[in-house]
Design a protein around this motif. Structure first.
Motif, PDB file in Angstrom:
ATOM      1  N   TRP A 261       0.740  -1.034  -0.027  1.00 57.07           N
ATOM      2  CA  TRP A 261      -0.098  -0.080   0.046  1.00 57.07           C
ATOM      3  C   TRP A 261       0.912   1.397  -0.108  1.00 57.07           C
ATOM      4  CZ3 TRP A 261      -5.552  -0.489   0.385  1.00 57.07           C
ATOM      5  CH2 TRP A 261      -5.965  -1.569   0.700  1.00 57.07           C
ATOM      6  N   VAL A 262       0.246   2.266  -0.317  1.00 54.16           N
ATOM      7  CA  VAL A 262       0.886   3.650  -0.289  1.00 54.16           C
ATOM      8  C   VAL A 262       0.080   4.390   0.649  1.00 54.16           C
ATOM      9  CG1 VAL A 262       1.792   5.724  -1.367  1.00 54.16           C
ATOM     10  CG2 VAL A 262       2.001   3.457  -2.582  1.00 54.16           C
ATOM     11  N   ALA A 263       0.750   4.896   1.548  1.00 58.38           N
ATOM     12  CA  ALA A 263       0.029   5.905   2.543  1.00 58.38           C
ATOM     13  C   ALA A 263       0.457   7.483   2.291  1.00 58.38           C
ATOM     14  CB  ALA A 263       0.511   5.729   4.055  1.00 58.38           C
ATOM     15  N   GLU A 264      -0.469   8.227   2.014  1.00 56.40           N
ATOM     16  CA  GLU A 264      -0.181   9.727   1.498  1.00 56.40           C
ATOM     17  C   GLU A 264      -1.167  10.593   2.154  1.00 56.40           C
ATOM     18  OE1 GLU A 264       0.386  11.301  -2.945  1.00 56.40           O
ATOM     19  OE2 GLU A 264      -0.898   9.656  -2.736  1.00 56.40           O
ATOM     20  N   SER A 265      -0.596  11.767   2.546  1.00 52.94           N
ATOM     21  CA  SER A 265      -1.498  12.793   2.703  1.00 52.94           C
ATOM     22  C   SER A 265      -1.598  13.835   1.681  1.00 52.94           C
ATOM     23  CB  SER A 265      -0.856  13.579   4.356  1.00 52.94           C
ATOM     24  OG  SER A 265      -1.486  14.920   4.761  1.00 52.94           O
ATOM     25  N   ASN A 277      -7.552  14.901   1.902  1.00 53.18           N
ATOM     26  CA  ASN A 277      -7.506  13.842   3.056  1.00 53.18           C
ATOM     27  C   ASN A 277      -6.200  13.023   3.033  1.00 53.18           C
ATOM     28  OD1 ASN A 277     -10.023  14.867   3.801  1.00 53.18           O
ATOM     29  ND2 ASN A 277     -10.991  13.527   3.222  1.00 53.18           N
ATOM     30  N   ILE A 278      -5.928  12.412   4.231  1.00 53.26           N
ATOM     31  CA  ILE A 278      -4.882  11.649   4.116  1.00 53.26           C
ATOM     32  C   ILE A 278      -5.630   9.945   3.897  1.00 53.26           C
ATOM     33  CG2 ILE A 278      -3.644  10.106   6.079  1.00 53.26           C
ATOM     34  CD1 ILE A 278      -3.664  12.752   7.608  1.00 53.26           C
ATOM     35  N   ALA A 279      -4.827   9.279   3.103  1.00 46.14           N
ATOM     36  CA  ALA A 279      -5.238   8.279   2.292  1.00 46.14           C
ATOM     37  C   ALA A 279      -4.263   7.011   2.210  1.00 46.14           C
ATOM     38  CB  ALA A 279      -5.847   8.473   1.013  1.00 46.14           C
ATOM     39  N   PHE A 321      -1.327   3.513  14.053  1.00 43.65           N
ATOM     40  CA  PHE A 321      -1.468   4.730  13.799  1.00 43.65           C
ATOM     41  C   PHE A 321      -2.183   5.298  12.560  1.00 43.65           C
ATOM     42  CE2 PHE A 321       0.672   8.626  11.625  1.00 43.65           C
ATOM     43  CZ  PHE A 321       0.472   9.511  12.612  1.00 43.65           C
ATOM     44  N   LEU A 322      -1.774   4.779  11.424  1.00 40.42           N
ATOM     45  CA  LEU A 322      -2.326   5.160  10.271  1.00 40.42           C
ATOM     46  C   LEU A 322      -3.789   5.102  10.382  1.00 40.42           C
ATOM     47  CD1 LEU A 322      -1.742   5.966   7.107  1.00 40.42           C
ATOM     48  CD2 LEU A 322      -1.651   3.805   6.588  1.00 40.42           C
ATOM     49  N   VAL A 431       6.817  11.160   8.339  1.00 38.54           N
ATOM     50  CA  VAL A 431       7.884  10.974   9.728  1.00 38.54           C
ATOM     51  C   VAL A 431       7.151  10.614  10.958  1.00 38.54           C
ATOM     52  CG1 VAL A 431       9.309  12.355  11.055  1.00 38.54           C
ATOM     53  CG2 VAL A 431       9.344  12.834   8.772  1.00 38.54           C
ATOM     54  N   GLU A 432       5.720  10.768  10.977  1.00 40.52           N
ATOM     55  CA  GLU A 432       5.124  10.433  12.120  1.00 40.52           C
ATOM     56  C   GLU A 432       5.122   8.536  12.079  1.00 40.52           C
ATOM     57  OE1 GLU A 432       3.604  11.398  14.873  1.00 40.52           O
ATOM     58  OE2 GLU A 432       2.223  13.368  14.270  1.00 40.52           O
ATOM     59  N   ILE A 433       4.998   8.243  10.759  1.00 39.63           N
ATOM     60  CA  ILE A 433       4.860   6.757  10.560  1.00 39.63           C
ATOM     61  C   ILE A 433       6.248   6.142  10.975  1.00 39.63           C
ATOM     62  CG2 ILE A 433       4.670   4.862   8.921  1.00 39.63           C
ATOM     63  CD1 ILE A 433       2.572   6.253   7.657  1.00 39.63           C
TER      64      ILE A 433
END
Length: 527
Positions: A261-265, A277-279, A321-322, A431-433
């Motif tokens: 997956w890709v986490a992206e804001s 949004n954050i997705a 967290f995500l 960076v939070e991740i």
């Protein structure tokens, strides 16, 4: 219409040649820009100036006849301003008249354009004749503005290019925002001129089509650089103020079943996660969008984590967290605060804290709800107040014996929660991740992810430093230039992605909280 435009272009071309053949011409070709068709003047203006020259520069604050300000304008070389209070309106606090005396024009046809601002209003005017001009404020907006102007004065800003009639028109015409080859060239030219960036053409293929997702791991960083259209223009300005050579970021994550997956804001396309949004998106869907649907000409580099850090990466904690962040708004609340760490050392000319305050004042009056989301809540947190509007914030910071520049430089705190939840920009999310996944180790509690720019993230000493361990497909196609292999995997883009100082800075306590970006974007030790 086309023939008349060609005729005017020919005249301007003649003026350009004539200017080089004379010691002093009776007028400057740039003075003629307001008379030309819009598209023609844009191109000529882009030839004469860097886009940075179109930004207003702060010349001073005027609070009384005894505290006049002198400066050299773009047109008039000798200028003086002073302020007189009056009560022509018969109101409780009266008003005032700003006097602006201009003289010694460099040509008979030039014009100087000015913006005048207090925390409660802004207005503008332009001057063509050498004489004393006035700007009247019939009535101050209550005791607050009256007291503010008595202490701090009316701020005066000069539009250095001197030819456009309004701020709104200025932002509409900047070629940086044009989604075309011309707009792309404008962004490239700006970054070359203002940052010394290089854009070396890659050989085809410009996309790595044989990517094996099995070679991508949790924590691998995605650095993106867009160079045309709205996204490209905003990223160009972000790069300029931060020194980053990428303007957007995301991070790869594998779930418990091994799916990538890709986490992206932040996503501009609604089907890709809600626009602002954050997705978290499946890799295939994310890559297909960037490859086939993103019209900003994205350039993308995959930065694999170092194997030692990959072994420490806590996927379970990262996903927990995500899941609390998915659907939350993009980090508008703290967007500007990641790069403003000092009172003066983060503002490339002509930017400064005065101009930021003025721009906020203008936005606050044009789009108050949007402007409030961008900075009011964050400024209140820094002041220790609640619910103050921008004008009240600017007054309160002076009452507390501080300055607006000092207020902007207060570090953002990751624990801060805003009216719509936690706020994270693209890089803050990454960076939070990294924090919750354990990559910062014992330093975690002293790291504020919201203080990181994209550059701060890719210069972390977190990534693969052995070229032989990069995926086999990593440098296929156009990634070798003059026999120099990139230390990461550029997977998309017709220009080579250079990331100066990549993978060089070890984490330290309170990292990036007091870092200047001037004069050369260098990173002082432990700032």
């Amino acid at each position: 219409m086309a023939s008349s435009s060609l005729f005017l272009i020919s005249i301007v071309g003649f003026l350009l040649v004539s200017q080089s053949e004379a010691l002093k011409t009776p007028f400057s070709p740039r003075d003629m820009l307001p008379l030309l068709p819009t598209k023609v003047s844009y191109r000529i203006l882009n030839y004469f100036n860097s886009a940075a020259d179109l930004l207003p520069s702060f010349v001073g604050s005027v609070s009384s006849p005894d505290k006049s300000v002198q400066w050299q304008g773009a047109c008039f070389y000798q200028n003086t301003a002073w302020l007189e209070f009056h009560n022509k309106s018969g109101s409780q606090y009266g008003g005032g008249t700003l006097h602006i005396k201009v003289s010694d024009a460099h040509s008979p046809t030039c014009i100087d354009l000015y913006i005048f601002a207090t925390p409660y209003r802004w207005t503008w005017d332009f001057y063509f004749f050498s004489k004393e001009h006035t700007m009247d404020f019939p009535q101050w907006q209550g005791k607050e503005e009256y007291e503010y102007v008595k202490r701090g004065g009316v701020s005066v800003f000069l539009m250095q290019a001197g030819v456009l009639k309004t701020i709104e028109e200025l932002y509409n015409v900047l070629p940086l925002f044009v989604n075309s080859e011309w707009g792309e060239r404008s962004n490239i030219k700006f970054l070359e001129n203002e940052m010394g960036a290089t854009f070396k053409q890659r050989s085809r293929p410009w996309a790595t089509n044989n990517i094996n997702p099995d070679d991508i791991h949790s924590g691998d960083f995605l650095a993106l650089s867009k160079i045309r259209g709205l996204s490209g223009a905003f990223e160009t300005l972000e790069k300029w103020v931060t020194g980053s050579y990428a303007g957007h970021s995301a991070v790869c994550l594998r779930d418990s079943k091994g799916k990538l997956w890709v986490a992206e804001s932040g996503r501009s396309n609604g089907e890709m996660g809600g626009g602002e949004n954050i997705a978290v998106l499946p890799w295939d869907k994310w890559w297909d969008y960037e490859l086939n649907k993103d019209d900003s000409n994205p350039h993308i580099a995959l930065l694999p984590l170092h194997p030692d850090l990959r072994a420490k990466f806590n996927e379970t904690a990262a996903w927990e967290f995500l899941k609390t962040m998915v659907g939350k708004p993009y980090g508008y609340h703290n967007l500007i605060f990641s790069w403003i760490d000092t009172t003066q050392g983060n503002f490339p000319s002509p930017l400064d804290a005065h101009m930021v305050a003025s721009a906020m004042t203008i936005w606050n009056q044009m789009q108050p709800s949007f402007a409030g989301k961008l900075w009011n809540e964050a400024l209140n947190k820094r002041l220790g107040t609640k619910g103050l509007e921008l004008a009240e914030i600017l007054v309160e910071v002076e009452k507390q014996g501080s300055s607006f520049g000092e207020l902007l430089a207060i570090p953002e705190q990751d624990v801060w929660t805003y009216s719509d939840g936690k706020s994270a920009t693209c890089v803050a999310l990454v960076v939070e991740i990294y924090k919750v996944a354990g990559l910062f180790g014992p330093l975690t509690s002293s790291i504020q992810a919201t203080e990181f720019t994209v550059k701060d993230a890719y210069t972390l000493k977190f990534y693969e430093d052995n070229l032989s361990r990069l995926p086999k497909w990593c440098n296929d196609g156009g990634d070798n230039y003059e026999n120099k292999q990139l230390p990461y995997c550029q997977i998309l883009g017709n220009y080579r992605m250079e990331l100066p100082d990549y993978n060089t800075i070890h984490p330290y306590q309170h990292m990036n909280e007091k870092c200047p970006s001037l004069p050369d974007y260098a990173h002082p030790k432990n700032c």
